[in-house]
Design a protein around this motif. Structure first.
Motif, PDB file in Angstrom:
ATOM      1  N   GLN B  15     -41.859  31.472  50.792  1.00  0.00           N
ATOM      2  CA  GLN B  15     -41.856  32.141  49.781  1.00  0.00           C
ATOM      3  C   GLN B  15     -40.524  33.099  50.174  1.00  0.00           C
ATOM      4  O   GLN B  15     -40.419  33.463  51.382  1.00  0.00           O
ATOM      5  N   ALA B  17     -38.805  36.712  51.026  1.00  0.00           N
ATOM      6  CA  ALA B  17     -39.277  37.890  51.446  1.00  0.00           C
ATOM      7  C   ALA B  17     -40.631  37.862  52.320  1.00  0.00           C
ATOM      8  O   ALA B  17     -41.292  38.824  52.661  1.00  0.00           O
ATOM      9  N   GLN B  18     -40.429  36.759  53.240  1.00  0.00           N
ATOM     10  CA  GLN B  18     -41.329  36.833  54.138  1.00  0.00           C
ATOM     11  C   GLN B  18     -40.800  36.144  55.375  1.00  0.00           C
ATOM     12  O   GLN B  18     -39.906  35.314  55.239  1.00  0.00           O
ATOM     13  N   ALA B  19     -41.462  36.278  56.524  1.00  0.00           N
ATOM     14  CA  ALA B  19     -40.784  35.584  57.613  1.00  0.00           C
ATOM     15  C   ALA B  19     -42.159  34.596  58.331  1.00  0.00           C
ATOM     16  O   ALA B  19     -43.151  34.866  58.077  1.00  0.00           O
ATOM     17  N   TYR B  20     -41.676  33.652  58.919  1.00  0.00           N
ATOM     18  CA  TYR B  20     -42.489  32.335  59.247  1.00  0.00           C
ATOM     19  C   TYR B  20     -42.240  32.137  60.659  1.00  0.00           C
ATOM     20  O   TYR B  20     -41.158  32.009  61.223  1.00  0.00           O
ATOM     21  N   VAL B  21     -43.532  32.042  61.589  1.00  0.00           N
ATOM     22  CA  VAL B  21     -43.519  31.452  62.761  1.00  0.00           C
ATOM     23  C   VAL B  21     -44.399  29.869  62.802  1.00  0.00           C
ATOM     24  O   VAL B  21     -45.264  30.020  62.116  1.00  0.00           O
ATOM     25  N   PRO B  22     -43.748  28.959  63.293  1.00  0.00           N
ATOM     26  CA  PRO B  22     -44.485  27.849  63.279  1.00  0.00           C
ATOM     27  C   PRO B  22     -45.602  27.842  63.983  1.00  0.00           C
ATOM     28  O   PRO B  22     -45.742  28.622  65.040  1.00  0.00           O
ATOM     29  N   ILE B  23     -46.726  27.126  63.700  1.00  0.00           N
ATOM     30  CA  ILE B  23     -47.731  27.122  64.376  1.00  0.00           C
ATOM     31  C   ILE B  23     -47.687  26.265  65.622  1.00  0.00           C
ATOM     32  O   ILE B  23     -47.013  24.918  65.393  1.00  0.00           O
ATOM     33  N   GLN B  24     -48.168  26.492  66.779  1.00  0.00           N
ATOM     34  CA  GLN B  24     -48.434  25.843  67.856  1.00  0.00           C
ATOM     35  C   GLN B  24     -49.522  24.844  67.858  1.00  0.00           C
ATOM     36  O   GLN B  24     -50.486  25.262  67.292  1.00  0.00           O
ATOM     37  N   LYS B  25     -49.378  23.719  68.409  1.00  0.00           N
ATOM     38  CA  LYS B  25     -50.268  22.638  68.668  1.00  0.00           C
ATOM     39  C   LYS B  25     -50.314  22.486  70.229  1.00  0.00           C
ATOM     40  O   LYS B  25     -49.319  21.971  70.820  1.00  0.00           O
ATOM     41  N   MET B  26     -51.466  22.578  70.760  1.00  0.00           N
ATOM     42  CA  MET B  26     -51.648  22.348  72.059  1.00  0.00           C
ATOM     43  C   MET B  26     -51.579  20.806  72.611  1.00  0.00           C
ATOM     44  O   MET B  26     -51.851  20.090  71.964  1.00  0.00           O
ATOM     45  N   LEU B  45     -44.166  27.068  75.257  1.00  0.00           N
ATOM     46  CA  LEU B  45     -43.625  28.594  75.173  1.00  0.00           C
ATOM     47  C   LEU B  45     -42.701  29.372  76.328  1.00  0.00           C
ATOM     48  O   LEU B  45     -42.792  30.408  76.145  1.00  0.00           O
TER      49      LEU B  45
END
Lengths: 91, 50, 198
Positions: B15, B17-26, B45
């Motif tokens: 959406q 006015a939001q900031a996003y960080v991708p979700i990490q997968k092990m 990382l």
């Protein structure tokens, strides 16, 4: 057994546990992660017992005091040079 | 065996006015001593500073 | 509650005295982007957190920052404990020394004492997480600037570790942000008590 070797292995394992636990905080359903985390904790537990038997208590008000003197107070303390080891590259 | 991808390069739902960080997968984990020296057990990382 | 384990998260073993460097590194003890501010920020924000995962992340990273605080204190202590008094002025360490000797005191590299003004706990779960993303970047930059100020491998190793931890923390706060957004956007039921008629 050499204090630096046990302390290094314990430091390494406890760090793996910290990094894995932080990962599991945001991925609580990751079975693979939980399995790895428990393996690390289990090995660290055994090593922690070894360390404490040889070199004294590691935890404030949790570890047994196994000598007649309350050796929790013993020098060196972790912020002092003598307490620590150099990480180096090998296991 | 399917290759493990540590994160997706696109984020499906966004959406304004939001900031996003991708979700990490092990995926793979580092060797223990290397992990301590690097500061993390997750190779994806690691960001080397020279 | 907190319990203390008598060992470092990452070992600090410094051979060479360097009070000038200690004067700079103290900024990660009590400065604007340092570990004391980080731990108090996250541990204070816990109370207003809304998802169990974000509570855990704030709790656990806040706790880890205390271990980092100890590392920084150890570095500054070991860099300055045996200095030659004749070198204090030349090292630019004199203004710190007259107030604190070779003790460790939470202040910035410029000598500004620690203040809660260095962090915010806004009580708004989204705002707090955005604050934390910024905080981790500021800490990373500070470690990079500090790493440029020395060649001593005994100092660089722990600093490198601490810098990488900031990157990992940023990632975790980013994941927490997504979880909180999902929670706030989801359908939730509220029960409102109706006031009694007088």
């Amino acid at each position: 057994m050499d204090r630096d070797r046990i302390l290094k292995r314990l430091t390494v394992l406890d760090f793996l546990a910290v990094d894995l636990a932080l990962y599991l905080d945001s991925h609580p359903d990751c079975k693979e992660g939980i399995k790895k985390y428990n393996e690390v904790v289990s090995e660290a537990d055994g090593l922690r017992e070894q360390y404490e038997n040889l070199f004294g208590p590691l935890f404030s008000y949790r570890s047994y005091s196994k000598r007649d003197e309350f050796n929790w107070t013993d020098d060196p303390w972790p912020w002092e040079n003598d307490f620590n080891f150099v990480v180096g590259g090998e296991e | 065996m399917a290759e493990c991808r540590p994160f997706d390069k696109t984020i499906a739902v966004t959406q304004l006015a939001q900031a996003y960080v991708p979700i990490q997968k092990m995926c793979e984990l580092m060797e223990p001593v290397q992990a301590l020296l690097a500061g993390t057990v997750f190779p994806e990382l690691v960001d080397i500073y020279k | 509650m907190w319990i203390y384990e008598k060992k470092q998260e990452f070992p600090v073993k410094i051979k060479q005295q360097n009070p000038a460097l200690a004067k700079l590194i103290i900024t990660q003890y009590g400065g604007p982007d340092g570990e004391l501010g980080a731990s108090l920020r996250y541990l204070s924000q816990r109370y207003a957190a809304v998802t169990p995962q974000s509570k855990a992340i704030l709790n656990d990273i806040g706790t880890e920052e205390l271990a980092h605080l100890e590392m920084i204190g150890s570095i500054c202590h070991q860099l300055s404990k045996d200095i030659d008094p004749a070198e204090i002025k030349a090292a630019g360490f004199d203004s710190y020394y007259v107030d604190h000797g070779t003790g460790v005191y939470p202040a910035s590299a410029a000598g500004v004492p620690f203040t809660a003004a260095y962090f915010q706990s806004k009580g708004d779960p989204l705002t707090d997480l955005y604050e934390n993303l910024a905080a981790e970047q500021k800490a990373r930059s500070t470690y990079e600037y500090l790493m440029r100020m020395t060649d001593d491998p005994d100092v660089l190793e722990p600093l490198r570790f601490l810098r990488e931890r900031e990157i990992v923390h940023f990632q975790r706060f980013g994941e927490a942000l997504e979880g909180v957004r999902e929670y706030l956007d989801s359908k939730r039921q509220f029960t409102v008590k109706m006031p009694k008629n007088e």
